[in-house]
Each structure stands twice: as structure tokens, then as C-alpha cells.
Design an enzyme around this catalytic site. Structure first.
Site, mmCIF file in Angstrom:
data_model
loop_
_atom_site.group_PDB
_atom_site.id
_atom_site.type_symbol
_atom_site.label_atom_id
_atom_site.label_comp_id
_atom_site.label_asym_id
_atom_site.label_seq_id
_atom_site.Cartn_x
_atom_site.Cartn_y
_atom_site.Cartn_z
ATOM 1 N N HIS A 182 1.297 -4.814 3.227
ATOM 2 C CA HIS A 182 -0.072 -4.530 2.787
ATOM 3 C C HIS A 182 -0.085 -4.372 1.270
ATOM 4 C CE1 HIS A 182 -4.188 -3.176 3.078
ATOM 5 N NE2 HIS A 182 -3.884 -2.185 2.253
ATOM 6 N N ASP A 205 -3.428 -0.370 9.096
ATOM 7 C CA ASP A 205 -2.681 -0.094 7.865
ATOM 8 C C ASP A 205 -2.219 1.368 7.776
ATOM 9 O OD1 ASP A 205 -3.103 -2.736 7.035
ATOM 10 O OD2 ASP A 205 -4.979 -2.224 6.032
ATOM 11 N N SER A 225 3.211 -2.276 0.261
ATOM 12 C CA SER A 225 3.918 -1.453 1.238
ATOM 13 C C SER A 225 4.272 -2.293 2.454
ATOM 14 C CB SER A 225 3.037 -0.281 1.711
ATOM 15 O OG SER A 225 2.546 0.489 0.634
ATOM 16 N N ASN A 252 4.331 -5.215 8.948
ATOM 17 C CA ASN A 252 3.280 -5.837 8.147
ATOM 18 C C ASN A 252 3.522 -5.497 6.683
ATOM 19 O OD1 ASN A 252 0.615 -7.083 7.678
ATOM 20 N ND2 ASN A 252 -0.083 -5.004 7.223
#
Length: 214
Positions: free
Chosen positions: A111, A147, A138, A109
Site C-alpha cells: 500500500h 489496508d 507498507s 499487499n
């Protein structure tokens, strides 16, 4: 890993990071985007995928259902593509622990903050309100806690006194588009993995802020 690393991208909106990854694949990213799944049928990212002849046949819109029921439908859609890597590129849903654990080490992912700072939403305004001098993005492996998976790579940008959430967002987006394809490339080359709760690049465990050239 073979040159044909199968990448599946999950989106909810504009798909600018999807476009960066598609463009990176065109530049010998050693991976192929084999499909795009969205939870929103009007996501512009689906148009981007269509323009690049990438399959978009799976729109998994939320119904009157539990999160587990949604994730079960999403799981079936993902199985169609048999991905080596799942990329969450602005996919605005919280996934169940069971779902995430099923793809441990193969889901990443991006973020919009320098994790562990500012998990969750509205990160740019929160950074401004906190009078941060730097902000950024990030890329991290996805784990059940939101996260909080091990960081792979970060990019930093300055925060100026005159910044608004909009201007800061644009500056961070530019960096996102640079680092996300880079991480996909590392994974596709077999250089990147998640093990023992950490991110490893070339068999070296990365620090809390991920890979750093300096």
C-alpha cells in the site's frame, strides 16, 4: 518452507511491482511466480508475465455480478495454481471478508502510504495536502478491514515542497520495488508468518510499523 514456494500475483495495471518480484526470483528469491491473475484483460502486467513465461491464462474480469459472485470465480482461478503465497500487487478490487479469511496468513499487499496513515486511494496527494514531511509504502498481511492488516515492512521517502503527486509516486515506487521482493523472500524462507493478529519475523512479533533495522 521448501525452495519452491509457489507465488501467485494478482494485478490490475502496469505490474511494476510484479516485475520487481519476478526479477527477485531470478536472483535466488527462493520462490517461483507460478501465475498472474488480472481483473483487466489489457493490464500491461500480463505482458510482463508473458515475457517471463509465466502463466496468465486467468483473466477474471468483472461482470454484472455481486462482489461475492466475483470472488467465487476468483477463488476457482486461484485454486488452479495451488499457491503458498498470494501477492496483491496493485489489484484494484475490494475483496469480501469471507474470501480474505480463506487465505489468512498467506496473502500480502503493498500500500502506498505509511500505514495506518492514508488507507484507500489517492495517498500521495493526500500526503502532500496534509503537508507531511515523509511518506512511503507498507507491505502488510491482508485482513478483512481494508489496508489494516499487520504491517510487515515499511519504506520512507521525504516529501519536498515542490512535490506533485506524480513525483512523489515515482519516489515511492522505487522503494516499493525494493521492499516487496524482500518480504516475499522472508515468507518463502519460512521466516515470516501471521499469528494472533500480528506479523512475526523469525518468531519475533513485529511492531506497528513492521520490521525496522534501527
Amino acid at each position: 518452507m521448501s525452495k519452491s514456494c509457489r507465488v501467485l500475483v494478482l494485478i490490475s495495471g502496469n505490474g511494476s511491482n510484479l516485475q520487481a518480484i519476478i526479477d527477485g526470483c531470478d536472483d535466488n528469491l527462493e520462490a517461483d511466480v507460478v501465475g498472474v491473475i488480472s481483473n483487466k484483460s489489457d493490464a500491461y502486467g500480463l505482458i510482463r508475465a508473458h515475457q517471463n513465461e509465466i502463466d496468465t491464462s486467468c483473466v477474471i474480469a468483472h461482470k454484472d455480478e455481486t462482489r461475492s459472485e466475483y470472488d467465487a470465480r476468483l477463488n476457482k482461478a486461484i485454486a488452479k495454481y495451488q499457491p503458498d503465497l498470494i501477492v496483491l500487487a496493485g489489484f484494484m478490487r475490494i475483496l469480501t471478508d469471507e474470501f480474505v479469511q480463506g487465505y489468512e496468513g498467506m496473502m500480502i499487499n503493498i500500500h502506498p502510504s505509511l500505514l495506518p496513515k492514508y488507507p484507500g486511494l489517492h495517498t500521495h496527494q493526500r500526503a502532500i495536502d496534509a503537508k507531511e514531511k515523509e511518506h512511503g509504502a507498507s507491505v502488510h498481511f491482508v485482513t478483512p478491514k481494508l489496508d489494516s492488516g499487520p504491517v510487515i515492512l515499511q519504506a520512507k521517502v521525504p516529501v519536498y515542497d515542490e512535490d506533485t503527486a506524480e513525483t512523489l509516486t515515482e519516489r515511492v515506487h522505487q522503494q516499493e520495488h525494493a521492499i516487496f521482493p524482500m518480504v516475499v523472500k522472508w515468507f518463502s524462507q519460512g521466516r515470516l508468518k501471521m499469528e494472533d493478529g500480528g506479523a512475526y519475523l523469525d518468531d519475533l512479533r513485529l511492531g506497528a510499523a513492521g520490521y525496522a533495522a534501527d
